[in-house]
Design an enzyme around this catalytic site. Structure first.
Site, short mmCIF file in Angstrom:
data_model
loop_
_atom_site.label_atom_id
_atom_site.label_comp_id
_atom_site.label_asym_id
_atom_site.label_seq_id
_atom_site.Cartn_x
_atom_site.Cartn_y
_atom_site.Cartn_z
N ALA A 1 -0.29 11.66 -3.13
CA ALA A 1 0.45 12.91 -3.23
C ALA A 1 1.80 12.74 -2.55
O ALA A 1 2.15 11.66 -2.08
CB ALA A 1 -0.35 14.05 -2.60
N ALA B 1 0.90 12.33 1.40
CA ALA B 1 -0.17 11.45 1.86
C ALA B 1 -0.88 10.82 0.67
O ALA B 1 -0.59 11.14 -0.48
CB ALA B 1 -1.18 12.25 2.70
N VAL C 1 -5.07 9.12 -0.41
CA VAL C 1 -6.48 9.14 -0.01
C VAL C 1 -7.15 7.85 -0.45
O VAL C 1 -7.00 7.42 -1.60
CB VAL C 1 -7.20 10.36 -0.61
N ASP D 1 -2.83 25.89 -3.24
CA ASP D 1 -2.43 24.71 -4.01
C ASP D 1 -3.55 24.27 -4.96
O ASP D 1 -4.00 23.12 -4.92
CB ASP D 1 -2.07 23.56 -3.05
#
Length: 543
Positions: free
Chosen positions: A177, A180, A182, A328
């Site tokens: 994103a 960040a 994952v 979001d």
């Protein structure tokens, strides 16, 4: 909603002003070119340096893009008759070119720029389609940090190397994103986890990027007085520092999980606090398909209508009853799966960095406004729209909230299904009324801005699932509004009789909604159609 038009496209700027802007664009482009020519070889040939780390490069790129977009709007339509077919075509082309330049700027500068671009891309029915369609790709084009950068952040924040903390750690991220990315990993005790790691340079660049955007938007506003986008900077100033604090995100996740614990269809991944910091967040690993993937749901025997109903139920509870809203819900943050143990369909809610906390006054006015919209009570629509800052633009405000035409709002948004023609009309009017829309966004309470974005993201999911025409979302909203207003009225009443009366009226109203929903389900079922046909024959029988 007719007439209007993009005011800034109709501005007949003086030749002097155009000359100044043109000169500014040329100077900015020359400066960027000179900087690139003099230092480009060194920066791009070095494996240790990234040109995006240098403020001059980021600033120069942003100035040049802003200048070129501004010059394009000032000059492209100058000699074309306003309102003509050629004018409409050229205006669309200017929108598209500008949106592509803005997208390229966001991809190049990354971080905060991508985050703001994603926000704009989510504003369906509020911005011209050329912008929203072009900027939507930023949700899937966020840059990745290298494994060396990820290792550096984990080492700095957790004090250990990756191999000391995890049995395995996948190099390829599950998703990246703007702030960040994952990774999937396995802890030493065998637990499979999702590790969210912040891009290392975002913190340092964030405040500078916001200041740069503010200066550029103020400059554009001097040239186009009707250009009102300062609300975007205000939102970034308030929300980005919160989103960059992963401990805050973890607290939000636990709060919403507790708040909606009665919804057995909702799954919020557990947070592992012992290995979480402001830049690293460890969570329970949960798999699923994206909520807008209808094909995935069909392959896994998941009821699309049930998912849509439950998503609406969940967000109605957050907005109208609790006033604590996950803002979001783009498809990457909302997954669905069939629970292997029970066979029930689960909604998995991810990324809890961006929440809006609603004040009681705002929440109750918003409840009453939606009740008025659903009942097509136009006097109350006007009253509560004005209380929420819409002023004389309350018809436009009602259309923005519902993404329906003013005719549909007057008829009742739960009585007339959404049509393709109405969707086109709404999108066309979004472009035509952009100055008025921006005026509204500057006037309404700041709490409203993220709710509008959330509404648009949820409508996008419903459109992808082909469930927008369903009345269930309005029924769920009605239930939550009734409960919220009744709870407030009981809290302000000191009379047992009055409290009992409020509770009785609440129960009666909820019963009426349940009865209406049952009628709609029967009407849409095979049994219901058979009963209706039988009663119709009985009615027309001579006996």
């Amino acid at each position: 909603m007719r007439g209007g038009g993009l005011c800034f496209l109709r501005v007949k700027a003086s030749r002097g002003r155009e000359a100044v802007v043109a000169s500014m664009a040329r100077r900015a482009l020359k400066l960027v070119s000179l900087a690139a020519a003099s230092s480009g070889f060194y920066l791009y040939s070095s494996k240790y340096l990234d040109p995006n780390d240098f403020g001059a490069v980021r600033v120069g790129r942003a100035i040049a893009t802003t200048a070129v977009i501004t010059y394009d709007y000032l000059t492209a339509l100058r000699s074309v008759p306003y309102g003509s077919q050629e004018y409409a075509y050229l205006k669309s082309q200017v929108h598209l070119r500008s949106a592509e330049r803005l997208r390229d700027l966001c991809c190049a500068n990354r971080g905060t720029f991508i985050k703001v671009g994603q926000h704009l891309g989510a504003l369906d029915y509020l911005l011209p389609e050329e912008y929203t369609r072009t900027l939507k790709v930023l949700h899937s084009q966020a840059p990745q940090s290298s494994m060396q950068e990820i290792e550096q952040v984990i080492r700095e924040d957790l004090g250990k190397e990756i191999k000391e903390l995890f049995v395995s750690f996948e190099d390829t991220p599950l998703g990246a994103a703007s702030l960040a990315q994952v990774h999937k990993a396995v802890l030493q005790d065998g637990r499979t986890v999702a590790v969210k790691v912040q891009h290392p340079k975002v913190q340092a660049q964030c405040s500078k990027d916001i200041l740069l955007m503010e200066i550029l938007l103020l400059t554009v506003k001097q040239i186009f007085p009707d250009f009102e986008f300062m609300w975007l900077v205000d939102e970034a100033k308030k929300n980005l520092p919160l989103e960059l604090d992963f401990l805050n995100e973890g607290r939000n996740a636990e709060k919403v999980a507790h708040m909606l614990k009665d919804f057995d269809f909702l799954k919020v991944p557990r947070i592992y606090w012992e290995l979480s910091t402001r830049r690293v967040l460890l969570m329970e690993f949960v798999e699923g398909g994206q909520v807008n993937d209808r094909a995935y749901m069909e392959r896994n025997s998941i009821d699309v209508n049930e998912i849509s109903r439950n998503l609406g139920k969940m967000y109605s509870e957050m907005i109208f009853v609790n006033g604590f809203v996950h803002c979001d819900p783009h498809p990457g943050n909302v997954l669905v799966r069939k629970c292997p143990a029970t066979g029930k369909a689960h909604i998995i809610l991810l990324d809890h960095g961006l929440y809006q906390v609603l004040t009681e006054k705002f929440r109750l006015d918003y409840c009453r406004l939606w009740q008025s919209l659903i009942k097509a009570d136009m006097k109350r629509v006007q009253k509560y729209s004005r209380r929420l800052g819409a002023g004389d633009l309350y018809p436009l405000f009602a259309c923005m909230l519902t993404a329906r035409s003013w005719d549909s709002v007057n008829r009742g948004i739960d009585r007339s299904p959404v049509t393709a023609n109405e969707d086109v009309e709404i999108r066309t009017n979004a472009a035509a009324y952009l100055p008025q829309i921006n005026q509204l966004l500057n006037n309404v309470p700041r709490q409203m801005l993220l709710l509008l974005k959330t509404n648009d993201l949820l409508r996008g999911i419903e459109s992808a699932l082909h469930t927008r025409a369903s009345a269930s979302s309005f029924l769920n909203m009605s239930r939550c509004c009734i409960r919220a207003v009744s709870t407030y009225q009981r809290s302000k009443s000191h009379s047992l009789y009055r409290k009992a009366k409020i509770s009785l009226l609440e129960a009666l109203s909820l019963w009426q909604i349940n009865l209406y929903e049952l009628f709609l389900r029967l009407k849409g079922s095979r049994l219901g159609n058979w009963v209706i046909a039988f009663l119709s024959r009985m009615h027309h029988s001579p006996y």
